[in-house]
Scaffold this motif. Structure first.
Motif, mmCIF file in Angstrom:
data_model
loop_
_atom_site.group_PDB
_atom_site.id
_atom_site.type_symbol
_atom_site.label_atom_id
_atom_site.label_comp_id
_atom_site.label_asym_id
_atom_site.label_seq_id
_atom_site.Cartn_x
_atom_site.Cartn_y
_atom_site.Cartn_z
ATOM 1 N N ALA A 1 69.523 22.696 19.620
ATOM 2 C CA ALA A 1 69.956 21.363 19.220
ATOM 3 C C ALA A 1 69.531 21.054 17.784
ATOM 4 C CB ALA A 1 69.378 20.315 20.177
ATOM 5 N N LYS A 2 68.308 21.414 17.441
ATOM 6 C CA LYS A 2 67.822 21.157 16.081
ATOM 7 C C LYS A 2 68.568 22.015 15.064
ATOM 8 C CE LYS A 2 63.158 19.520 17.134
ATOM 9 N NZ LYS A 2 61.709 19.661 16.847
ATOM 10 N N LEU A 3 68.853 23.262 15.452
ATOM 11 C CA LEU A 3 69.614 24.132 14.558
ATOM 12 C C LEU A 3 71.010 23.571 14.313
ATOM 13 C CD1 LEU A 3 68.875 27.859 15.533
ATOM 14 C CD2 LEU A 3 68.336 26.691 13.406
ATOM 15 N N GLU A 4 71.657 23.118 15.374
ATOM 16 C CA GLU A 4 73.010 22.590 15.238
ATOM 17 C C GLU A 4 73.032 21.397 14.281
ATOM 18 O OE1 GLU A 4 76.708 20.959 18.041
ATOM 19 O OE2 GLU A 4 74.737 21.385 18.914
ATOM 20 N N ARG A 5 72.038 20.527 14.396
ATOM 21 C CA ARG A 5 71.999 19.339 13.531
ATOM 22 C C ARG A 5 71.747 19.730 12.078
ATOM 23 N NH1 ARG A 5 67.867 15.429 12.008
ATOM 24 N NH2 ARG A 5 68.870 13.419 11.560
ATOM 25 N N ALA A 6 70.767 20.605 11.839
ATOM 26 C CA ALA A 6 70.433 21.002 10.470
ATOM 27 C C ALA A 6 71.583 21.759 9.822
ATOM 28 C CB ALA A 6 69.166 21.861 10.472
ATOM 29 N N VAL A 7 72.194 22.650 10.565
ATOM 30 C CA VAL A 7 73.298 23.452 10.040
ATOM 31 C C VAL A 7 74.478 22.553 9.698
ATOM 32 C CG1 VAL A 7 75.035 25.164 10.702
ATOM 33 C CG2 VAL A 7 72.620 25.609 11.138
ATOM 34 N N GLY A 8 74.710 21.545 10.520
ATOM 35 C CA GLY A 8 75.806 20.619 10.253
ATOM 36 C C GLY A 8 75.566 19.785 9.014
ATOM 37 N N ILE A 9 74.344 19.277 8.864
ATOM 38 C CA ILE A 9 74.012 18.446 7.699
ATOM 39 C C ILE A 9 74.116 19.250 6.411
ATOM 40 C CG2 ILE A 9 72.104 17.245 6.544
ATOM 41 C CD1 ILE A 9 71.185 16.312 9.319
ATOM 42 N N LEU A 10 73.623 20.496 6.437
ATOM 43 C CA LEU A 10 73.561 21.317 5.222
ATOM 44 C C LEU A 10 74.764 22.243 5.062
ATOM 45 C CD1 LEU A 10 69.771 22.160 5.468
ATOM 46 C CD2 LEU A 10 70.843 20.607 3.844
ATOM 47 N N GLN A 11 75.700 22.182 5.991
ATOM 48 C CA GLN A 11 76.927 22.975 5.926
ATOM 49 C C GLN A 11 76.633 24.476 5.791
ATOM 50 O OE1 GLN A 11 79.535 21.351 2.930
ATOM 51 N NE2 GLN A 11 79.386 19.270 3.736
ATOM 52 N N LEU A 12 75.850 24.961 6.739
ATOM 53 C CA LEU A 12 75.462 26.380 6.738
ATOM 54 C C LEU A 12 76.150 27.163 7.853
ATOM 55 C CD1 LEU A 12 71.618 25.951 6.116
ATOM 56 C CD2 LEU A 12 73.287 26.908 4.516
ATOM 57 N N GLN A 13 77.164 26.578 8.477
ATOM 58 C CA GLN A 13 77.798 27.211 9.629
ATOM 59 C C GLN A 13 78.302 28.616 9.330
ATOM 60 O OE1 GLN A 13 78.480 24.221 8.387
ATOM 61 N NE2 GLN A 13 78.864 22.657 9.958
ATOM 62 N N ASP A 14 78.825 28.841 8.137
ATOM 63 C CA ASP A 14 79.441 30.134 7.809
ATOM 64 C C ASP A 14 78.430 31.198 7.396
ATOM 65 O OD1 ASP A 14 81.893 28.967 8.287
ATOM 66 O OD2 ASP A 14 82.251 28.457 6.178
ATOM 67 N N TYR A 15 77.132 30.826 7.354
ATOM 68 C CA TYR A 15 76.141 31.765 6.811
ATOM 69 C C TYR A 15 75.055 32.132 7.811
ATOM 70 C CZ TYR A 15 78.324 29.522 2.802
ATOM 71 O OH TYR A 15 79.246 28.997 1.926
ATOM 72 N N LEU A 16 75.188 31.702 9.056
ATOM 73 C CA LEU A 16 74.099 31.868 10.018
ATOM 74 C C LEU A 16 73.711 33.319 10.256
ATOM 75 C CD1 LEU A 16 74.971 29.131 12.678
ATOM 76 C CD2 LEU A 16 72.996 29.196 11.146
ATOM 77 N N GLU A 17 74.654 34.245 10.171
ATOM 78 C CA GLU A 17 74.345 35.655 10.441
ATOM 79 C C GLU A 17 74.103 36.460 9.163
ATOM 80 O OE1 GLU A 17 73.633 36.100 13.466
ATOM 81 O OE2 GLU A 17 74.442 34.120 13.961
ATOM 82 N N ARG A 18 74.069 35.784 8.034
ATOM 83 C CA ARG A 18 73.783 36.483 6.773
ATOM 84 C C ARG A 18 72.284 36.512 6.501
ATOM 85 N NH1 ARG A 18 78.225 34.465 2.262
ATOM 86 N NH2 ARG A 18 80.078 34.541 3.612
ATOM 87 N N LYS A 19 71.875 37.506 5.727
ATOM 88 C CA LYS A 19 70.482 37.590 5.278
ATOM 89 C C LYS A 19 70.386 37.023 3.861
ATOM 90 C CE LYS A 19 69.284 41.448 8.285
ATOM 91 N NZ LYS A 19 68.789 42.848 8.389
ATOM 92 N N PRO A 20 69.168 36.659 3.415
ATOM 93 C CA PRO A 20 69.019 36.020 2.100
ATOM 94 C C PRO A 20 69.672 36.768 0.950
ATOM 95 C CG PRO A 20 66.996 35.794 3.338
ATOM 96 C CD PRO A 20 67.898 36.660 4.165
ATOM 97 N N ALA A 21 69.659 38.110 0.979
ATOM 98 C CA ALA A 21 70.247 38.887 -0.108
ATOM 99 C C ALA A 21 71.755 38.676 -0.222
ATOM 100 C CB ALA A 21 69.950 40.373 0.080
#
Length: 364
Positions: free
Chosen positions: A112-132
């Motif tokens: 639930a916390k991940l869903e909220r943070a990802v939505g606010i910061l628009q990170l949905q398309d990057y969840l499976e990417r690594k920092p590099a």
């Protein structure tokens, strides 16, 4: 939301004292920016609030509770660092959830916390990417997201945009400002960039050599600085400051410059004549042949709608903003007058002595 209060905070490293009795109150939900030159103590003060540094003296309260001796984990704060400090072998999803997983938080709560943070910061398309595989701006959003999932009472930002290029800094300033509006949380932000401070802060704290010089709304500090240091630090390009002397009686003073020009000013209190310094912001000059101050143009920066004219008067460098379609050219002599009521006067100690409560808005 939580309030934050600092009472007499000092910090000594051996015989060297870096923070000198700082008192500050931050209201719940305020966005407060610590700003000042390198070495002024702003990051040290932030680390003391976070509990990463111990204060030598003083008391810290968060939400009305004394946390002076509390561990960082017990202060209900989250910190975003200058370096992203992401785990390179983990995906965005794993970086965001790592702290919660280590604390044994229930999987449903984590989701639930991940869903909220990802939505606010628009990170949905990057969840499976690594920092590099991410850009600098995306990495910084992940770092902010890692703080966001903690749901702290106070967010602490230590120069989070300094590693980004100019365009990304602008975009991230907008995103952080929008994040504050959405969350309504108390945020403390450290930067040496006064443009960041002006655009983000509800309240700005100007520091120099471990001391608070002035606290207030950014436009109040811009319009009514308490001294020459604050006047020159707030505003880009910085304020022009010219050596002068003044004479007069009552609350009036005639300022005389090295070249013989006389400028009328109003004083905050009656003072005897003596040396002083006249301050005029680049946007508060009037250019005209009859101007009392004669200056020789040395360079012109053309920025499109406006230009910055760099000039010299009696060995002192000046910067003048012009919105003329054809600004003066190098080697040309121009006449300058301060816009009436928009000049500052500083005494020999650097204190503001002019009676000026004008608007901070630039003159067209």
């Amino acid at each position: 939301m939580a309030s934050l209060s600092l009472h007499g905070i000092t910090k000594r490293f051996g015989a060297h004292q870096t923070i000198h009795g700082v008192d500050l109150t931050v209201e719940p939900g305020e966005f407060v920016v610590f700003v000042g030159p390198s070495g002024c103590g702003k990051s040290t003060l932030l680390r003391i609030i976070a509990g990463l540094e111990e204060s030598s003296d003083g008391r810290i309260e968060i939400g009305g509770h004394d946390v002076t001796d509390a561990a960082p984990s017990a202060r209900d704060v989250a910190m975003v660092f200058q370096s992203y400090a992401l785990y390179p072998h983990m995906t965005v999803r794993q970086n965001l959830s790592f702290g919660m997983r280590m604390r044994g938080v229930d999987k449903a709560v984590i989701a639930a916390k991940l869903e909220r943070a990802v939505g606010i910061l628009q990170l949905q398309d990057y969840l499976e990417r690594k920092p590099a595989e991410l850009s600098g701006g995306q990495c910084q959003r992940v770092a902010i997201g890692r703080a966001l999932v903690q749901e702290p009472s106070v967010f602490l930002f230590d120069e989070p945009l300094s590693n980004l290029d100019a365009e990304l800094r602008l975009r991230m300033r907008i995103e952080i400002s929008a994040l504050h509006r959405e969350l309504g949380k108390t945020m403390i932000y450290v930067t040496h960039d006064q443009v960041e401070a002006m655009t983000l802060a509800d309240k700005m704290v100007v520091l120099r050599d471990g001391r608070v010089e002035q606290v207030g709304h950014p436009l109040d500090l811009y319009a009514n600085p308490c001294n020459e240091f604050v006047a020159r630090f707030i505003g880009a390009p910085p304020m022009n400051v010219i050596d002068a002397s003044f004479t007069g009686s009552g609350l009036g003073a005639r300022v005389r410059l090295a070249g013989g020009a006389n400028i009328e000013c109003a004083l905050a209190a009656p003072l005897a004549g003596g040396p002083c310094r006249l301050g005029v912001r680049p946007e508060h000059w009037q250019i005209g042949d009859a101007g009392a101050i004669k200056a020789t143009v040395t360079a012109v920066e053309r920025l499109g709608a406006s230009s910055f004219i760099h000039a010299e008067h009696e060995g002192q460098k000046l910067c003048v903003e012009s919105r003329a379609a054809q600004p003066p050219r190098p080697a040309e002599v121009i006449g300058l007058d301060p816009v009436p009521g928009m000049q500052y006067l500083f005494d020999a100690a650097g204190r503001t002595i002019s009676a000026r409560k004008a608007s901070a808005a630039p003159v067209a």
